[in-house]
Design a protein around this motif. Structure first.
Motif, PDB file in Angstrom:
ATOM      1  N   ARG A 178       0.814  -1.221   0.000  1.00 57.23           N
ATOM      2  CA  ARG A 178       0.000   0.000   0.000  1.00 57.23           C
ATOM      3  C   ARG A 178       0.850   1.274   0.000  1.00 57.23           C
ATOM      4  O   ARG A 178       0.322   2.376   0.064  1.00 57.23           O
ATOM      5  N   ILE A 179       2.178   1.103  -0.029  1.00 56.72           N
ATOM      6  CA  ILE A 179       3.089   2.245   0.059  1.00 56.72           C
ATOM      7  C   ILE A 179       3.833   2.410  -1.261  1.00 56.72           C
ATOM      8  O   ILE A 179       4.254   1.416  -1.878  1.00 56.72           O
ATOM      9  N   ARG A 180       4.017   3.638  -1.705  1.00 60.15           N
ATOM     10  CA  ARG A 180       4.752   3.900  -2.938  1.00 60.15           C
ATOM     11  C   ARG A 180       6.206   3.469  -2.785  1.00 60.15           C
ATOM     12  O   ARG A 180       6.793   3.538  -1.704  1.00 60.15           O
ATOM     13  N   GLY A 181       6.817   3.024  -3.897  1.00 57.85           N
ATOM     14  CA  GLY A 181       8.195   2.548  -3.871  1.00 57.85           C
ATOM     15  C   GLY A 181       9.175   3.579  -3.355  1.00 57.85           C
ATOM     16  O   GLY A 181      10.112   3.256  -2.628  1.00 57.85           O
ATOM     17  N   ALA A 182       8.984   4.868  -3.715  1.00 61.27           N
ATOM     18  CA  ALA A 182       9.905   5.918  -3.274  1.00 61.27           C
ATOM     19  C   ALA A 182       9.877   6.064  -1.758  1.00 61.27           C
ATOM     20  O   ALA A 182      10.916   6.234  -1.110  1.00 61.27           O
ATOM     21  N   ARG A 183       8.700   5.997  -1.154  1.00 59.09           N
ATOM     22  CA  ARG A 183       8.589   6.113   0.296  1.00 59.09           C
ATOM     23  C   ARG A 183       9.242   4.905   0.981  1.00 59.09           C
ATOM     24  O   ARG A 183       9.880   5.050   2.034  1.00 59.09           O
ATOM     25  N   LEU A 184       9.089   3.729   0.393  1.00 59.22           N
ATOM     26  CA  LEU A 184       9.741   2.543   0.943  1.00 59.22           C
ATOM     27  C   LEU A 184      11.254   2.712   0.950  1.00 59.22           C
ATOM     28  O   LEU A 184      11.929   2.381   1.930  1.00 59.22           O
ATOM     29  N   LYS A 185      11.784   3.234  -0.137  1.00 52.75           N
ATOM     30  CA  LYS A 185      13.234   3.409  -0.260  1.00 52.75           C
ATOM     31  C   LYS A 185      13.757   4.366   0.800  1.00 52.75           C
ATOM     32  O   LYS A 185      14.761   4.089   1.473  1.00 52.75           O
ATOM     33  N   GLN A 186      13.088   5.482   0.979  1.00 56.50           N
ATOM     34  CA  GLN A 186      13.524   6.475   1.963  1.00 56.50           C
ATOM     35  C   GLN A 186      13.444   5.924   3.388  1.00 56.50           C
ATOM     36  O   GLN A 186      14.353   6.134   4.206  1.00 56.50           O
ATOM     37  N   SER A 187      12.383   5.208   3.678  1.00 55.36           N
ATOM     38  CA  SER A 187      12.212   4.648   5.018  1.00 55.36           C
ATOM     39  C   SER A 187      13.299   3.612   5.310  1.00 55.36           C
ATOM     40  O   SER A 187      13.828   3.556   6.431  1.00 55.36           O
ATOM     41  N   TYR A 188      13.616   2.817   4.327  1.00 52.50           N
ATOM     42  CA  TYR A 188      14.641   1.794   4.506  1.00 52.50           C
ATOM     43  C   TYR A 188      15.994   2.432   4.800  1.00 52.50           C
ATOM     44  O   TYR A 188      16.746   1.967   5.669  1.00 52.50           O
ATOM     45  N   ALA A 189      16.326   3.508   4.108  1.00 53.44           N
ATOM     46  CA  ALA A 189      17.601   4.187   4.329  1.00 53.44           C
ATOM     47  C   ALA A 189      17.689   4.723   5.758  1.00 53.44           C
ATOM     48  O   ALA A 189      18.742   4.639   6.411  1.00 53.44           O
ATOM     49  N   VAL A 190      16.589   5.262   6.274  1.00 55.99           N
ATOM     50  CA  VAL A 190      16.571   5.779   7.645  1.00 55.99           C
ATOM     51  C   VAL A 190      16.793   4.642   8.643  1.00 55.99           C
ATOM     52  O   VAL A 190      17.562   4.780   9.611  1.00 55.99           O
ATOM     53  N   VAL A 191      16.140   3.507   8.426  1.00 56.71           N
ATOM     54  CA  VAL A 191      16.307   2.356   9.317  1.00 56.71           C
ATOM     55  C   VAL A 191      17.767   1.891   9.325  1.00 56.71           C
ATOM     56  O   VAL A 191      18.329   1.570  10.382  1.00 56.71           O
ATOM     57  N   LEU A 192      18.393   1.856   8.158  1.00 62.99           N
ATOM     58  CA  LEU A 192      19.798   1.444   8.074  1.00 62.99           C
ATOM     59  C   LEU A 192      20.701   2.359   8.902  1.00 62.99           C
ATOM     60  O   LEU A 192      21.598   1.902   9.614  1.00 62.99           O
ATOM     61  N   LEU A 193      20.468   3.661   8.820  1.00 60.97           N
ATOM     62  CA  LEU A 193      21.273   4.609   9.591  1.00 60.97           C
ATOM     63  C   LEU A 193      21.057   4.422  11.096  1.00 60.97           C
ATOM     64  O   LEU A 193      22.022   4.494  11.883  1.00 60.97           O
ATOM     65  N   LEU A 194      19.840   4.172  11.507  1.00 62.95           N
ATOM     66  CA  LEU A 194      19.562   3.952  12.920  1.00 62.95           C
ATOM     67  C   LEU A 194      20.246   2.689  13.427  1.00 62.95           C
ATOM     68  O   LEU A 194      20.801   2.661  14.547  1.00 62.95           O
ATOM     69  N   MET A 195      20.243   1.628  12.622  1.00 65.56           N
ATOM     70  CA  MET A 195      20.904   0.388  13.028  1.00 65.56           C
ATOM     71  C   MET A 195      22.420   0.553  13.065  1.00 65.56           C
ATOM     72  O   MET A 195      23.095  -0.008  13.933  1.00 65.56           O
ATOM     73  N   ALA A 196      22.969   1.337  12.136  1.00 66.21           N
ATOM     74  CA  ALA A 196      24.409   1.609  12.158  1.00 66.21           C
ATOM     75  C   ALA A 196      24.780   2.359  13.434  1.00 66.21           C
ATOM     76  O   ALA A 196      25.817   2.083  14.062  1.00 66.21           O
ATOM     77  N   LEU A 197      23.921   3.304  13.852  1.00 61.80           N
ATOM     78  CA  LEU A 197      24.158   4.041  15.087  1.00 61.80           C
ATOM     79  C   LEU A 197      24.109   3.113  16.294  1.00 61.80           C
ATOM     80  O   LEU A 197      24.939   3.226  17.208  1.00 61.80           O
ATOM     81  N   LEU A 198      23.162   2.162  16.298  1.00 60.31           N
ATOM     82  CA  LEU A 198      23.060   1.209  17.394  1.00 60.31           C
ATOM     83  C   LEU A 198      24.324   0.348  17.487  1.00 60.31           C
ATOM     84  O   LEU A 198      24.842   0.107  18.582  1.00 60.31           O
ATOM     85  N   VAL A 199      24.821  -0.102  16.355  1.00 64.26           N
ATOM     86  CA  VAL A 199      26.042  -0.908  16.352  1.00 64.26           C
ATOM     87  C   VAL A 199      27.212  -0.096  16.870  1.00 64.26           C
ATOM     88  O   VAL A 199      28.037  -0.586  17.659  1.00 64.26           O
ATOM     89  N   ALA A 200      27.310   1.163  16.453  1.00 62.78           N
ATOM     90  CA  ALA A 200      28.419   2.014  16.889  1.00 62.78           C
ATOM     91  C   ALA A 200      28.354   2.299  18.385  1.00 62.78           C
ATOM     92  O   ALA A 200      29.370   2.242  19.091  1.00 62.78           O
ATOM     93  N   LEU A 201      27.147   2.595  18.898  1.00 65.80           N
ATOM     94  CA  LEU A 201      26.987   2.894  20.323  1.00 65.80           C
ATOM     95  C   LEU A 201      27.279   1.691  21.194  1.00 65.80           C
ATOM     96  O   LEU A 201      27.724   1.833  22.335  1.00 65.80           O
ATOM     97  N   ARG A 202      27.051   0.502  20.671  1.00 63.10           N
ATOM     98  CA  ARG A 202      27.311  -0.703  21.448  1.00 63.10           C
ATOM     99  C   ARG A 202      28.799  -0.852  21.773  1.00 63.10           C
ATOM    100  O   ARG A 202      29.166  -1.482  22.753  1.00 63.10           O
ATOM    101  N   GLY A 203      29.650  -0.235  20.976  1.00 62.09           N
ATOM    102  CA  GLY A 203      31.082  -0.345  21.205  1.00 62.09           C
ATOM    103  C   GLY A 203      31.601   0.626  22.256  1.00 62.09           C
ATOM    104  O   GLY A 203      32.779   0.565  22.628  1.00 62.09           O
ATOM    105  N   ARG A 204      30.736   1.526  22.725  1.00 64.51           N
ATOM    106  CA  ARG A 204      31.198   2.526  23.678  1.00 64.51           C
ATOM    107  C   ARG A 204      31.137   1.972  25.103  1.00 64.51           C
ATOM    108  O   ARG A 204      30.268   1.204  25.442  1.00 64.51           O
TER     109      ARG A 204
END
Length: 262
Positions: A236-262
């Motif tokens: 039910r979601i346009r492809g462009a919105r899916l792409k943008q949302s996925y990129a945001v999730v990736l950045l959040l997970m990268a931040l979680l991985v980085a913070l785990r090392g602190r």
């Protein structure tokens, strides 16, 4: 803590999050499950990646595949077969290399790779809309010459990172075969139906002296439920919105991985 006293429930919640992502974006869910397994259950990078691959051995993406097809979105079984064949070789080699890398180095490399994927996702052009009643999906050329290298590269990435390979498959299928975002996502989910991660799981389990199978059972159950819910939303979601949302999730997970090392 829940993770210590109820590892199955902790795995169930992690799998649910990964399944939602998989159904929404057509990926294996590893970009969420690997960081969460490491953060919530305190697994090191190798065991978190191995556990994620193991949870994907069951056809947990089947509900999502059926949901896509019920919405009139289709793909090619022949193409999926070629991709899977090459993937099996790639994931074994990728897993072998991953287990030669120190856990801390692998963790930071994983975080960097997520950031790279997010930037590529943001910059990737949206595939043009295609009316399949006028322009059928054409696999007459490139089925083997492109399908094999795409599947092999996806397998190597999956073995190295536990991400499932969809991060490679989806953009390359869209570019080479003019698939829509939804068609490419369906193809990626169909690749998860056979136990394509088995060679990688074998390598991780052998190198790490076993994997947390109770957690993995919870992850697999949660993933199946989440994938269905995500797929229902994705159609039910346009492809462009899916792409943008996925990129945001990736950045959040990268931040979680980085913070785990602190």
């Amino acid at each position: 803590m829940l993770a210590d006293s109820h590892p199955f429930l902790a795995g169930l919640g992690t799998g649910l999050c990964g399944g939602l992502l998989s159904g929404l974006f057509g990926v294996g869910g590893g970009s969420v499950m690997v960081p969460l397994l490491a953060a919530v259950l305190h697994l090191d990078q190798h065991r978190a990646q191995g556990a994620t691959l193991a949870a994907m051995l069951l056809p947990t993406g089947l509900p999502a595949v059926l949901q896509y097809r019920s919405r009139g979105i289709h793909s090619s079984v022949r193409l999926v077969g070629v991709l899977v064949l090459a993937f099996l070789f790639g994931i074994y080699g990728g897993a072998q290399v991953a287990n030669l890398i120190p856990s801390e180095t692998l963790r930071w490399g994983y975080a960097a790779f997520l950031v790279f994927l997010a930037l590529k996702t943001f910059s990737r052009a949206e595939p043009p809309a295609v009316d399949r009643s006028i322009e059928p999906l054409d696999l007459s050329t490139g089925l083997w010459s492109w399908g094999l290298p795409i599947g092999l590269l996806a397998g190597v990435v999956s073995g190295l990172t536990g991400l499932g390979g969809a991060v490679v498959v989806i953009p390359l299928l869209a570019a080479r075969f003019r698939m829509t975002q939804h068609e490419a996502q369906l193809t990626s989910l169909m690749m998860l139906l056979p136990p394509i991660g088995l060679p990688g799981v074998y390598v991780y389990a052998k190198a790490q002296g076993g994997l947390p199978w109770v957690v993995i059972a919870g992850v697999a159950g949660g993933f199946a439920v989440g994938a269905l819910a995500g797929a229902r939303a994705a159609t039910r979601i346009r492809g462009a919105r899916l792409k943008q949302s996925y990129a945001v999730v990736l950045l959040l997970m990268a931040l979680l991985v980085a913070l785990r090392g602190r």
